[in-house]
Design an enzyme around this catalytic site. Structure first.
Site, PDB file in Angstrom:
ATOM      1  N   LYS A 112      68.495   3.347  25.888  1.00 14.21           N
ATOM      2  CA  LYS A 112      69.681   4.121  26.266  1.00 14.21           C
ATOM      3  C   LYS A 112      70.413   3.499  27.449  1.00 14.21           C
ATOM      4  O   LYS A 112      71.633   3.593  27.550  1.00 14.21           O
ATOM      5  CB  LYS A 112      69.320   5.588  26.551  1.00 14.21           C
ATOM      6  N   LYS A 193      66.108   4.702  14.275  1.00 17.71           N
ATOM      7  CA  LYS A 193      65.825   6.118  14.020  1.00 17.71           C
ATOM      8  C   LYS A 193      67.122   6.919  13.970  1.00 17.71           C
ATOM      9  O   LYS A 193      68.086   6.584  14.661  1.00 17.71           O
ATOM     10  CB  LYS A 193      64.869   6.685  15.078  1.00 17.71           C
ATOM     11  N   LYS A 196      71.028  12.002  17.225  1.00 18.89           N
ATOM     12  CA  LYS A 196      72.237  12.797  17.435  1.00 18.89           C
ATOM     13  C   LYS A 196      73.297  11.976  18.144  1.00 18.89           C
ATOM     14  O   LYS A 196      74.482  12.169  17.965  1.00 18.89           O
ATOM     15  CB  LYS A 196      71.927  14.030  18.293  1.00 18.89           C
TER      16      LYS A 196
HETATM   17  P1  ATP Z   1      69.518  11.982  21.158  1.00 14.24           P
HETATM   18  O1  ATP Z   1      70.036  10.808  20.405  1.00 14.24           O
HETATM   19  O2  ATP Z   1      70.580  12.710  21.923  1.00 14.24           O
HETATM   20  O3  ATP Z   1      68.294  11.670  21.998  1.00 14.24           O
HETATM   21  P2  ATP Z   1      67.787  13.045  19.115  1.00 14.24           P
HETATM   22  O4  ATP Z   1      68.223  13.040  17.710  1.00 14.24           O
HETATM   23  O5  ATP Z   1      66.782  12.025  19.531  1.00 14.24           O
HETATM   24  O6  ATP Z   1      69.077  13.029  20.032  1.00 14.24           O
HETATM   25  P3  ATP Z   1      66.394  15.065  20.667  1.00 14.24           P
HETATM   26  O7  ATP Z   1      67.014  16.353  21.090  1.00 14.24           O
HETATM   27  O8  ATP Z   1      66.245  13.980  21.685  1.00 14.24           O
HETATM   28  O9  ATP Z   1      67.214  14.518  19.408  1.00 14.24           O
HETATM   29  O10 ATP Z   1      64.956  15.348  20.050  1.00 14.24           O
HETATM   30  C1  ATP Z   1      64.561  16.597  19.504  1.00 14.24           C
HETATM   31  C2  ATP Z   1      63.292  16.436  18.684  1.00 14.24           C
HETATM   32  O11 ATP Z   1      63.585  15.735  17.471  1.00 14.24           O
HETATM   33  C3  ATP Z   1      62.198  15.605  19.379  1.00 14.24           C
HETATM   34  O12 ATP Z   1      60.949  16.207  19.107  1.00 14.24           O
HETATM   35  C4  ATP Z   1      62.288  14.261  18.705  1.00 14.24           C
HETATM   36  O13 ATP Z   1      61.046  13.579  18.703  1.00 14.24           O
HETATM   37  C5  ATP Z   1      62.686  14.654  17.298  1.00 14.24           C
HETATM   38  N1  ATP Z   1      63.414  13.576  16.616  1.00 14.24           N
HETATM   39  C6  ATP Z   1      64.573  13.017  17.032  1.00 14.24           C
HETATM   40  N2  ATP Z   1      64.990  12.092  16.154  1.00 14.24           N
HETATM   41  C7  ATP Z   1      64.059  12.045  15.171  1.00 14.24           C
HETATM   42  C8  ATP Z   1      63.923  11.280  13.975  1.00 14.24           C
HETATM   43  N3  ATP Z   1      64.838  10.373  13.648  1.00 14.24           N
HETATM   44  N4  ATP Z   1      62.854  11.490  13.185  1.00 14.24           N
HETATM   45  C9  ATP Z   1      61.926  12.419  13.521  1.00 14.24           C
HETATM   46  N5  ATP Z   1      61.986  13.180  14.632  1.00 14.24           N
HETATM   47  C10 ATP Z   1      63.037  13.006  15.452  1.00 14.24           C
HETATM   48 MG    MG Z   2      66.210  11.869  21.571  1.00 14.23          MG
END
Ligand code: ATP
Ligand code: MG
Length: 329
Positions: A112, A193, A196
């Site tokens: 990041k 991965k 969001k």
């Molecule tokens: P950001 O990009 O803002 O970090 P994010 O998609 O990683 O968003 P988070 O709010 O950071 O979402 O994570 C929420 C939960 O979702 C955490 O438990 C994280 O491990 C899980 N998670 C995030 N992305 C994935 C993915 N691609 N596959 C499985 N689990 C995920």
């Molecule tokens: Mg995340």
């Protein structure tokens, strides 16, 4: 007494099927086996700039989504992180026992921060705040996606260091990954991965995407140069589609193999799309019902904060005493 489960999700962007299969589905599944606390981690969200109006709206949207997927507010506490000041308070105490080197090694921080010209201190501190979220409630189990494994290890290291410096204060938390879907990959790039915060309309499927958008995104998903599913040579994109199917249908690995072996990619994508749409339509229906009453959502969040206030205060008091900080009589 039941053991405690704790997990959190940031109110940023649109909640996607990776969040759901990696973490949220487990939150729902195990909620009654534990004393469950689920946090909307808005203090984590502000490690990157958020438009204030949008952030406020996202917090309520996320609360609506969590209820719509089946979090039961009568049983589980749904809490907005910033409404319980002890998260930030404990984070400072933990910051003071955490070597900077531990934080600089975190892969999420590296990824990041690389994308930014100037890196905020909050981004470096992110895993300490996450450790505070978990240790504050003396959580035993933390259901997360695979990308959080390293942060969970760090939380344990911080707890251990605090406990050895100041005496036994924190419960050691255990990471709980799902058997299927611990790391859902981006539809546009199966090497990364699903996130969001990643831009691109073909990257992620949001839980609130309309059925046609879901179909369209899946039909465009990156596969590989094979014409049809071959379990011995398939690439990450096809494997990801099969994982998504399995996560939403709960089919066994044998069933997936039997059903999809030799299937052409176009047909595979259609089947996956229908499985995702079938699973998300009822969620979207409940979401519309729940969010029709915004007052209800606000009540749930207020109640959640009230319910966790005592355990949060207890832990901060315990940590303060352990460190020799002043505590009021
Ligand atoms: P950001 O990009 O803002 O970090 P994010 O998609 O990683 O968003 P988070 O709010 O950071 O979402 O994570 C929420 C939960 O979702 C955490 O438990 C994280 O491990 C899980 N998670 C995030 N992305 C994935 C993915 N691609 N596959 C499985 N689990 C995920
Ligand atoms: Mg995340």
């Amino acid at each position: 007494m039941k053991k405690r489960v704790l997990s959190g999700i940031q109110p940023t962007g649109s909640v996607h099927i990776g969040n759901y299969l990696g973490a949220l589905k487990n939150w729902v599944k195990i909620q009654y086996d534990y004393d469950s606390i689920y946090c909307i981690v808005d203090l984590h969200a502000i490690t990157a700039f958020q438009n204030p109006g949008e952030l406020r709206a996202k917090i309520l949207e996320l609360a609506g989504i969590l209820l719509a997927i089946g979090i039961d507010p009568e049983h589980s506490a749904l809490v907005v992180q910033s409404s319980v000041p002890e998260h930030a308070e404990l984070a400072w105490m933990l910051t003071c026992v955490t070597p900077v080197g531990w934080l600089e090694r975190m892969t999420q921080y590296k990824a990041k921060s690389e994308a930014q010209e100037s890196v905020g201190d909050g981004l470096l501190q992110y895993p300490v705040l996450m450790a505070a979220d978990i240790l504050l409630y003396q959580a035993h189990v933390v259901p997360v996606g695979d990308d959080q494994t390293q942060h969970l290890e760090l939380a344990r290291d911080i707890a251990q260091r605090f406990n050895s410096l100041y005496g036994d204060t924190f419960t050691m938390p255990e990471t709980r990954l799902p058997a299927v879907g611990a790391r859902i990959m981006g539809l546009d790039d199966p090497e990364k991965k699903m996130s969001k915060s990643t831009a691109g309309s073909g990257h992620a499927i949001a839980l609130l995407d309309p059925p046609d958008a879901i179909r369209k995104k899946l039909m465009r998903a990156t596969t590989d140069s094979n014409p049809a599913v071959d379990f011995d040579t398939m690439g990450a994109g096809v494997r990801n589609l099969l994982t998504i199917y399995q996560g939403f249908t709960e089919a066994s690995t044998e069933e997936v193999r039997a059903k999809f072996s030799g299937m052409r990619y176009g047909d595979l994508k259609k089947q996956v799309a229908e499985a995702v749409v079938a699973a998300l339509e009822p969620v979207q229906q409940r979401y519309r019902e729940i969010t029709a009453d915004q007052g209800y959502l606000a009540d749930v969040l207020t109640q959640g904060a009230e319910r966790v206030s005592i355990p949060a205060k207890d832990t901060v008091e315990k940590a303060k005493r352990a460190m020799g900080l002043f505590t009021r009589a």
